[in-house]
Structures are given as structure tokens and as C-alpha cells.
Design an enzyme around this catalytic site. Sequence first.
Site, PDB file in Angstrom:
ATOM      1  N   ASN A 212     -16.208  45.655   4.938  1.00 25.16           N
ATOM      2  CA  ASN A 212     -14.874  44.987   5.309  1.00 25.16           C
ATOM      3  C   ASN A 212     -15.480  43.803   6.048  1.00 25.16           C
ATOM      4  OD1 ASN A 212     -12.547  44.139   6.430  1.00 25.16           O
ATOM      5  ND2 ASN A 212     -12.641  45.868   7.979  1.00 25.16           N
ATOM      6  N   TRP A 213     -15.413  42.722   5.370  1.00 29.11           N
ATOM      7  CA  TRP A 213     -15.695  41.369   5.725  1.00 29.11           C
ATOM      8  C   TRP A 213     -14.802  40.895   6.732  1.00 29.11           C
ATOM      9  CZ3 TRP A 213     -17.127  37.715   0.813  1.00 29.11           C
ATOM     10  CH2 TRP A 213     -18.189  38.565   0.036  1.00 29.11           C
ATOM     11  N   LYS A 214     -13.559  41.492   7.196  1.00 28.88           N
ATOM     12  CA  LYS A 214     -12.852  40.873   8.075  1.00 28.88           C
ATOM     13  C   LYS A 214     -12.561  39.449   7.958  1.00 28.88           C
ATOM     14  CE  LYS A 214     -14.615  44.441  11.017  1.00 28.88           C
ATOM     15  NZ  LYS A 214     -14.649  45.085  12.474  1.00 28.88           N
TER      16      LYS A 214
ATOM     17  N   HIS B 277      -6.097  49.590   9.275  1.00 30.10           N
ATOM     18  CA  HIS B 277      -7.385  49.382  10.021  1.00 30.10           C
ATOM     19  C   HIS B 277      -6.953  49.164  11.505  1.00 30.10           C
ATOM     20  CE1 HIS B 277     -11.049  47.409  11.738  1.00 30.10           C
ATOM     21  NE2 HIS B 277     -11.684  47.809  10.632  1.00 30.10           N
TER      22      HIS B 277
ATOM     23  N   GLU C 176      -7.978  47.380  13.655  1.00 29.20           N
ATOM     24  CA  GLU C 176      -7.590  46.095  14.208  1.00 29.20           C
ATOM     25  C   GLU C 176      -6.260  45.602  13.535  1.00 29.20           C
ATOM     26  OE1 GLU C 176     -10.898  44.290  12.362  1.00 29.20           O
ATOM     27  OE2 GLU C 176     -12.403  45.472  13.852  1.00 29.20           O
TER      28      GLU C 176
ATOM     29  N   GLU D 206     -12.542  55.979  11.536  1.00 23.33           N
ATOM     30  CA  GLU D 206     -13.164  55.140  12.357  1.00 23.33           C
ATOM     31  C   GLU D 206     -12.841  55.217  13.853  1.00 23.33           C
ATOM     32  OE1 GLU D 206     -14.281  51.710   9.661  1.00 23.33           O
ATOM     33  OE2 GLU D 206     -12.083  51.155  10.023  1.00 23.33           O
TER      34      GLU D 206
ATOM     35  N   GLY E 208     -17.722  47.801  15.758  1.00 30.86           N
ATOM     36  CA  GLY E 208     -18.033  46.465  16.264  1.00 30.86           C
ATOM     37  C   GLY E 208     -18.733  46.560  17.668  1.00 30.86           C
TER      38      GLY E 208
ATOM     39  N   SER F 283     -19.821  50.695  13.417  1.00 33.71           N
ATOM     40  CA  SER F 283     -21.287  50.729  13.783  1.00 33.71           C
ATOM     41  C   SER F 283     -22.458  51.368  12.518  1.00 33.71           C
ATOM     42  CB  SER F 283     -21.578  50.832  15.174  1.00 33.71           C
ATOM     43  OG  SER F 283     -20.922  49.813  15.989  1.00 33.71           O
TER      44      SER F 283
ATOM     45  N   GLY G 196     -18.435  47.257   8.587  1.00 33.62           N
ATOM     46  CA  GLY G 196     -17.655  46.052   9.078  1.00 33.62           C
ATOM     47  C   GLY G 196     -19.126  44.813   9.314  1.00 33.62           C
ATOM     48  N   GLY G 197     -19.566  44.838  10.520  1.00 35.05           N
ATOM     49  CA  GLY G 197     -20.697  43.801  10.687  1.00 35.05           C
ATOM     50  C   GLY G 197     -21.789  43.771   9.705  1.00 35.05           C
TER      51      GLY G 197
END
Length: 258
Positions: free
Chosen positions: A9-11, A96, A98, A168, A174, A214, A235-236
Site C-alpha cells: 500500500n503506497w498510500k 483502511h 486511515e 491491521e 507506520g 510495520s 505500507g512503509g
Amino acid sequence: MRKPFIAGNWKMNMTRESGLALVRGLMEKLQGTSSQIDVAVCPPSVYLQEISSALKGSAIGVGGQNMYHEADGAFTGEVSGPMLCDLHCQYVILGHSERRQFFGETDSSVNKKTHAALKFGLTPIVCVGEMLSERESGATAQVIDTQVRGSLAGLTPEQASKIVIAYEPVWAIGTGKTATPAQAEEVHAQIRGLLTELFGKSVSDVIRIQYGGSVKPDNAGELMSQPNIDGALVGGASLKADSFAAIVLASCGLAAAK
Ligand code: PEP
């Protein structure tokens, strides 16, 4: 047997240039892995066209990060399921944390989107997870129960067999804090039990449940070796070809035990 599935997930990150470089790197590093593992990237919607074209002919799938439940109409700023299909997406991330935290998404809106995604032939990656305060107050199981039931309400067993769930924990996204394999497995096993109750064992046995929060190359293998963890939503660490490919490679070959 459930084939592991890792999605990045590049966000709201990357540029056209860096996104293309990333997927070129992934295609090179992940050659020959597709029989063991499914992999997808979920770029910002403005880059979907270009990334899909670059990945054409490769085994790496593409997904949207969100969609609206209507097919078209006066919904300024939204992207629909048919539009994602038009850009060769196979997946869409829904609900998600967010989106739930910053954009007001609820189990009810996630539910409408899940039905719509399936109707348009997309595989929804339905996200659930508790906040830190909920974990600390002992409410995790109740929160997950409510989110899973609400997000999947009204699905037939046949529809449910096509979805992916991502557990998640919000406190791990993150933050560099990962749930321990035992903490994650406890919730994954709860979700599997709930899916059995809702859709029957033969369906719950085939639904892949990803862990997200993470995930890094050095913790991926141990997380993926848990009996009910079938992949990761990353993510990251999905923003660099080296770290994302290392997570995929660490997760290969772990399906045989499940
Ligand atoms: C995510 O965005 O779904 C996520 C899990 O992020 P990170 O890997 O950075 O914690």
C-alpha cells in the site's frame, strides 16, 4: 491450502518516476516466485494507468487504495469500481484504518464498497483493526467482531470466498511497533472462527487473512509462519524494491504448513 498474498500500500507516496522504478525493480527481483506467492502493488489512483501498463505481462497484480460504491455519477473526487477495472486493477483496499480515521469511513460504508467491488469483479482487501486504547482496555475481540460482521454483512458464502481480509492493529501501522506473532495469530484465529460461523468452514478455509502493521523483511517470516496468517499488507516497507521484495521472498514457501 491458502497461497500467501503480499500487497504493498503506497498510500499518498511516490511519483510517476519513482513508482515506475519501483515496479521495474520488483519485476526483476521477484521473477519465478508467482507459483508460490501472490503479489500486488496499490499505487495512488493517478498512477494506476502507468503502473498497470508497466506491469503488463508480469505476475504482479495492481490494486486501488479505495473506491466509491456507485458505478458512476455526481460524486466529485471519487473513483469507481469500473474505473479501477478499466485500469486493469484486480484488487481494491477497503476500509483502511486511515480511511476510517481521517475520512469518516464506517463498517456500513465499507460494506457497501465490498458488495460493489465484488459486483464489478474486483477482489476487496477488507481492513479491520483495533486502536491502541481499545487493545489496552481489553476490547480488541469485540472491536474485531463488530468490524468483520459489519463490513461483510449480506455477503453470500460464494462472495465471501473471493475476499481478502487484512488485520491491521492501528497502533502498529507506520509506528515501527509490530504485533508479536502470537498477538497477531490470536486475532487471525478469532477472525477465522468468525468467518466459519458466518460462511461455513469450507469458505473460511480459503479466505486469506493478511497481517498489516510495520511488516519488515526481518519480521515477515515469523509472522507468515503462523497458522492463520496468510500474507501481509505492507505500507512503509513497500516503497522500496529491496525491502518489499525481501518481505515477499521471506514469505515464500510458507503455505505448505497451512
Ligand atoms: C498499511 O498501510 O496498511 C501499513 C500496514 O503500513 P506500515 O507497514 O507502514 O505499518
